[in-house]
Design an enzyme around this catalytic site. Structure first.
Site, PDB file in Angstrom:
ATOM      1  NE  ARG A  64      16.307  -2.957   4.413  1.00 34.28           N
ATOM      2  CZ  ARG A  64      16.335  -3.654   3.269  1.00 34.28           C
ATOM      3  NH1 ARG A  64      15.221  -4.104   2.735  1.00 34.28           N
ATOM      4  NH2 ARG A  64      17.491  -3.889   2.662  1.00 34.28           N
ATOM      5  N   GLY A  98      13.713   7.093   2.697  1.00 33.33           N
ATOM      6  CA  GLY A  98      12.420   6.552   3.120  1.00 33.33           C
ATOM      7  C   GLY A  98      11.507   7.553   3.790  1.00 33.33           C
ATOM      8  CB  THR A 111      12.600   4.826  -0.642  1.00 32.20           C
ATOM      9  OG1 THR A 111      11.186   4.667  -0.650  1.00 32.20           O
ATOM     10  CG2 THR A 111      12.997   5.968  -1.559  1.00 32.20           C
ATOM     11  N   GLY A 165       0.807  -1.207   0.000  1.00 31.19           N
ATOM     12  CA  GLY A 165       0.000   0.000   0.000  1.00 31.19           C
ATOM     13  C   GLY A 165       0.844   1.262   0.000  1.00 31.19           C
ATOM     14  CD  GLN A 166       5.230  -0.221   0.463  1.00 30.85           C
ATOM     15  OE1 GLN A 166       4.150  -0.704   0.141  1.00 30.85           O
ATOM     16  NE2 GLN A 166       6.293  -0.960   0.650  1.00 30.85           N
ATOM     17  N   GLY A 167       3.149   2.006  -2.083  1.00 24.62           N
ATOM     18  CA  GLY A 167       3.483   2.483  -3.423  1.00 24.62           C
ATOM     19  C   GLY A 167       4.878   2.123  -3.884  1.00 24.62           C
ATOM     20  CB  SER A 168       7.419  -0.284  -2.707  1.00 29.16           C
ATOM     21  OG  SER A 168       6.616  -1.450  -2.706  1.00 29.16           O
ATOM     22  CD  GLU A 228       9.731   3.130   9.978  1.00 29.48           C
ATOM     23  OE1 GLU A 228       9.656   2.091  10.637  1.00 29.48           O
ATOM     24  OE2 GLU A 228      10.823   3.636   9.608  1.00 29.48           O
TER      25      GLU A 228
END
Lengths: 765, 765
Positions: free
Chosen positions: B535, B716, B537, B493-496, B719
């Site tokens: 970590r 990153g 990105t 969901g973070q779009g990596s 968080e």
């Protein structure tokens, strides 16, 4: 041994070992995946309505009754396909085959419309409700007649551009000749004039089928960012490229996944159901599965029927001085890979003989029959049938021994083949001599008496590897030293996964049990031209070896970087020193494309026609009943040159499988046609060999050879067993009862007619 | 533009663009794959019987009633697991967690037995029929009490060996301290003696949950040659290694596939359901699915509750000269990754301040509660909660402005952090100053009157990246120039996936639309440590960039080999010239492990603690009802340093997502326990933020920074949004009504009690 190092304690432990096939357990436990088993949520089944006439203009298609049937999701014709794909023509050599028939049909069985339904039985019933109106056109079925027939199958030739050597045919009109290949070496006419004897014979082979026990099947899934195609294909890379071309998409938006295949034999090459299934899935917006019945395989792809004329000038001592070959390949309605067979196999039509003067004319012809493609041997079994029958007919005429005439004429190491390419690592002589030895050819042979006569025959053939083609592989070593091989070679029963694991293990010097091989998947495994023509052991073998060596070099470099010796340090310790924990991979990349010199246009001459030669020979013994013509093959001895065998047990099964398959083509298989309509499209009427048809004595052997340019000395084996079967049996019959058959299949009826025609002559010399 | 070249006409076109997420269409059309949707032929559902007591010896397990239920396939206990896996203990830091409870249970909810049935309802009903007899043991729940309690959760410590810095704990007995980390810088006691003021406060945080909307789920499929695990995991590489270790198999015999995740937040790290599911599938010889309910998430993993004592020496001008920190982390019954949090976040417990004398003591403690792990911030939000509340309490005591005291003390570029590592590319000052600007901090602020009072607060935190960890990637260019990125980073969901496509496109200079990214699959995508701690990105970004650059170099070399210019020749033409047709791939390999210097044992000092720093700050405004203590957050301003944003739109959603998540931990979420039993294990009783809980004004901004060591300047962000939320809101409440809360969550009741306690004092200064 608890840990692995690169100290090569295991080097040499993988090649040449008859380890069990890596997929054996999956298959015998019924857990192996096939596309036929695949069901996706929301999936529709597609059933094809096919042409009932051989050549016609379509004047109307009425799908209303089909569309109205309860449970039918959609019915598509060419008009629907063209909204998605304006130019929906596909094919490896020519873009000649429409996804669904456009304006006209060119053979009985050609797909005209597609019904989709969630229930395959509904789709089936609806497909039968489609009514197509035809205005029939004159049709042509015979390959020789097609040369001059007024019935023209295609108005214009459309070479695909895939293979640059077909470009000159672009826009050629009013011809059924899809490709004409010519080889000219020396002065044949002068040599014929100078010869003591000139012999000329014509041979024919029939239409036969690949008939893998798993029929054609494709599932296309229009996922959101990608079209995913699960297909029983021998050429996932080609399918990806061809579907992307049709859709105008980037390659990476098409993903082609291939699980195990239930046989291929060349049928599942290039592109078959994939284009129709993909188009239907995209139009429907739903996953679509098209799975053919056994019957429908008869409407999809055959092996080329051929007419072969061969003429030789010979000295009184049996030395062949000149040879003229004409080959007409019956390609059916769409070219498929036929033009490449015409050329890539055509140049060996004069046989494995050392002849100074050779002409070859090889014609790929369109006819109004089911399209023909590559079938285990890529045209070679047809050629061997002709030139080896011809050889024995010359020998008989000269009262020479069949072995003796071959000993005089065979191509020996270092001699030029008809193209001018020098023979290297081509075990023609060792294969022939070993065959003679196993047949105890030079000992007296009991040819029976009374109504039971025995005979024996030998035949030898050779084949080039299609060239140039590319294979790529990745070898990935995990932090614990286990390893995965990524390649797009399709394991269709020939044991390629096992062979690739052995190559990687050999190159890395690790136990083969620590190597696994993943299924072809164009999102995962890199490019490979295709699994065809016995090329994988050599080409992909090189690519895997190169990838493994690249990985080994990187592991050595990593060891050096962290101050360890790769020779004595267990692999996991090298990773751990670098990454601080069990972590990381070493990824090696390998690719392979052999050197190649294209033939000169017109003469067909080249100094580098093939990366390697395959050699196969068969010795046959038969018993013939002189009253009925019935005969049985009592012994087959099959000798091949496979270089150094990767896995002797698998090599043995490849030889026997090829031999038995060719036995069917020799003795029983023939597609029967009536005005282009196949009249025996079922396994009840079309007889493939069963276990009781296998000769009581079968001996298979790979001679002791090394292919110096091959990976660890290996080369391909999948087809070599087919080469000599048909002519060896025909010669054995001739040897037994004096009847020479020149058309396949060899039937009791034909022998009986021959016996009747020979009435009064002695059966045996 | 119709063709792509490496002429870099598109270079710079991918980084920094807010392109739509590559998976957006799949998700909004409901076509995205999740493990919960997966059903395999013959699959059994597993349901877990869980402990009802917090700490006990198991004296009997009666599964007979469950086993007798119609439809039950099998019931397994630890005894069954041990036949397959003699030492069935797993965990990333300690091998302390049994697959099913062995001899004793250590928390309420611990798995004791597993029921398998084809029908999940049958499995559910049967699991309730299992009867376990317990002999209860004294239990410990509080992290500070656990330091000295006679109730010992584990008899002996079993470090996993994964992380070398835990090895010294091997076989330590009779302690609940899984790890004690100590940092010693300067002379704190002398500095306290010399200080004008010394302040000491203690803070607490509560147990909360990750609660991804997709609960834990794993499917294990015992395929013939491989165990295939489909799992909602953030760490496929770790799962493969750990399952292979448990089984004593090579890594490559375990395949871990991860589709999209419905959230992770650290819950789905390392190994959770995978060991039990894999063992059950192998014993049953059938695919097994275990999917937890929302309730069961409460029995699987929490965020560490903490007690934090912090003491500072300060000059009268507000310069902090010394700081002493003690942190007790409530790790629950199994260590999971707690010991690493204790150390890897523990060393920043003194805050982003430039303090000459620092001691930190950080303790990872076993208790008889649900195990605690990493949750969005890896312990940092707890630390920031303490040190930023403490900072504001000091400021208030000294009558200083909260911004002013921070300006005096913050770590500026190039200054040493407590470990001695110099701050590089750490935008503490720009983030703080930009926050002040957006809050118009230095302008007069209307703090209300009567029963409605307003207040505001700011807080800033920082975080190191866990180090050293490794990422690897493959970039594969097809013959038409389209490209696939292979990496094991999990898009939860973070779009990596989108970010990795942008990195590859940027490095290759091709349009990002021509790049696709495949799902993690350990048979396909190379090693990655895990998707954690923001970590990916940085680490995977580097690996992908390196792989793309390797591919670009190989393409340049290929162009040169065939005599073409890669700058001006379309990519497909380069391939075609080499391979004679549309064929081949260019495969680039990239790996990345940052430099790292381990801390000195005892002092915790190191010159290189982290490859980069994450900075996050929040400004909060609240309105408090002085009669009831009810308050609402009216504005949140979130500032972060993410280096150069890869995709600004995704960065924005990462900041807001993190902030809202932390808002839940700040205002409403708390696991309630009664003798170790969670009493609010449902979303009806445990309140996570809904859309109506989001403050009416939320502003998120990434300051203009470049991480010079990062891939294209990035680092990153996942968080950073969490850091400042809790203390900023607590300080805003204090600013509004003079009530300082030191325990989370911040409730109206606590404010009301504070108001009552302060009765008579002025609400505001």
């Amino acid at each position: 041994m608890t840990t692995d190092t690169l100290g090569n304690s295991n080097a040499g432990a993988a090649m040449g070992r008859s380890i069990p096939r890596v997929e054996a357990r999956a298959k015998v436990t019924g857990r192996a995946e096939y596309v036929h088993n695949l069901r996706l949520p929301g999936m529709l089944y597609g059933r094809i309505h096919r042409s009932t006439v051989a050549h016609a203009r379509i004047t109307g298609v009425d799908v209303s009754a089909a569309q109205a049937m309860p449970g039918v999701y959609a019915v598509y014709t060419a008009a629907d396909i063209r909204k998605l794909i304006p130019e929906p023509y596909f094919g490896p050599a020519f873009h000649d085959q429409p996804i669904l028939a456009i304006d006209k049909v060119r053979y009985v069985g050609e797909p005209v419309a597609l019904v989709l339904a969630a229930d395959p039985h509904v789709a089936d019933a609806a497909a039968q409700q489609i009514v197509v109106e035809y205005e029939e056109l004159p049709a042509v079925f015979d390959e020789v007649e097609a040369m001059t027939s007024k019935a023209v199958v295609h108005e214009v030739l459309k070479p695909a551009g895939t293979f640059p050597d077909l470009k000159h045919l672009k826009d050629k009109r009013d011809t059924n000749v899809a490709l004409d290949f010519h080889l000219r070496r020396g002065d044949v006419q002068q040599a014929f004039a100078d010869a003591d004897h000139v012999f000329e014979h014509t041979f024919r082979t029939q239409q036969v089928l690949h008939l893998p026990l798993e029929p054609f099947v494709t599932v296309a899934d229009p996922a959101p960012n990608q079209l995913v195609i699960h297909t029983a294909s021998q050429s996932p890379s080609f399918v990806r490229i061809e579907i992307a071309r049709l859709l105008g998409w980037p390659e990476t938006r098409v993903r082609v996944k291939v699980p195990y295949l239930g046989g291929g034999f060349g049928a599942k090459l290039y592109i078959k159901l994939e284009a129709l299934t993909a188009a239907a899935a995209l139009i429907a917006g739903r996953p679509v599965k098209i799975a053919l019945t056994m019957e429908e395989q008869f409407y999809t792809l055959t092996k080329h029927a051929t007419t072969l004329r061969i003429k030789s000038g010979v000295t009184r001592d049996g030395k062949i001085t000149a040879r003229e070959c004409e080959v007409w390949w019956n390609g059916g309605a769409y070219a498929d890979i036929g033009p490449r067979i015409t050329q890539k196999s055509g140049f060996t039509a004069a046989g494995p003989y050392d002849i100074d003067h050779v002409t070859i004319d090889s014609y790929s012809l369109y006819t109004n029959l089911t399209p023909a493609g590559a079938l285990r041997g890529f045209g070679i079994p047809q050629l061997v049938w002709a030139y080896e029958s011809h050889t024995d007919m010359i020998a008989k005429a000269l009262k020479m021994d069949p072995l003796a005439i071959r000993r005089i004429n065979i191509l020996r190491e270092g001699r030029p083949q008809a193209t001018g390419t020098l023979m290297r690592d081509a075990g023609i002589e060792p294969v022939l001599e070993r065959l003679a030895e196993r047949m105890t050819w030079e000992k007296k042979y009991d040819r029976g008496s009374g109504t039971m006569r025995r005979g024996r025959g030998i035949a030898i053939g050779f084949k080039a590897s299609i060239s140039p083609t590319t294979s790529m592989a990745i070898v990935n070593i995990s932090a614990d030293g286990s390893c995965i091989v990524y390649c797009s070679t399709v394991d269709m029963g020939q044991g390629s996964d096992t062979a690739m694991a052995q190559f990687a293990a050999e190159a890395l010097g690790i136990p083969v049990e620590r190597v696994s091989v993943v299924h072809p998947d164009t999102d995962v495994t890199p490019y490979d031209m295709a699994t065809l023509g016995s090329r994988s052991t050599y080409h992909m073998g090189h690519a895997v070896k190169n990838a493994a060596e690249d990985a080994r070099d990187k592991l050595l470099a990593l060891a050096a970087e962290v101050g360890l010796s790769a020779e004595t340090t267990p692999i996991p310790d090298i990773f751990r020193k670098k990454y601080g924990m069990q972590a990381g991979n070493i990824i090696g990349i390998g690719s392979f494309i052999p050197p190649y010199t294209p033939p000169e246009p017109g003469t067909g001459l080249t100094t580098d026609a093939t990366p390697f030669w395959m050699i196969g020979a068969t010795g046959a013994e038969v018993e013939v009943d002189t009253e009925t013509g019935e005969f049985k093959v009592t012994r087959l001895v099959n000798l091949v040159d496979v270089g150094r065998p990767v896995n002797p047990a698998i090599v043995e099964t490849q030889i026997s499988g090829a031999t038995i398959m060719q036995l069917g083509f020799t003795l029983s298989e023939r597609m029967e046609f009536d005005a282009g309509q196949v009249t025996n499209a079922s396994l009840a009427d079309y007889k493939i060999p069963g276990i009781r048809d296998v000769p009581p004595v079968m001996e298979n052997e790979a001679v002791d050879m090394v292919q110096k340019t091959g990976p660890f000395g290996a080369k391909g084996v999948g087809e070599s067993g087919t080469f000599g079967v048909s002519p060896a049996i025909a010669s054995a019959i001739d040897d037994a009862v004096g009847v020479r058959l020149t058309s396949l299949p060899l039937t009791a009826e034909a022998v009986y007619r021959g016996l009747r025609a020979n009435a009064g002559k002695p059966l045996q010399d």
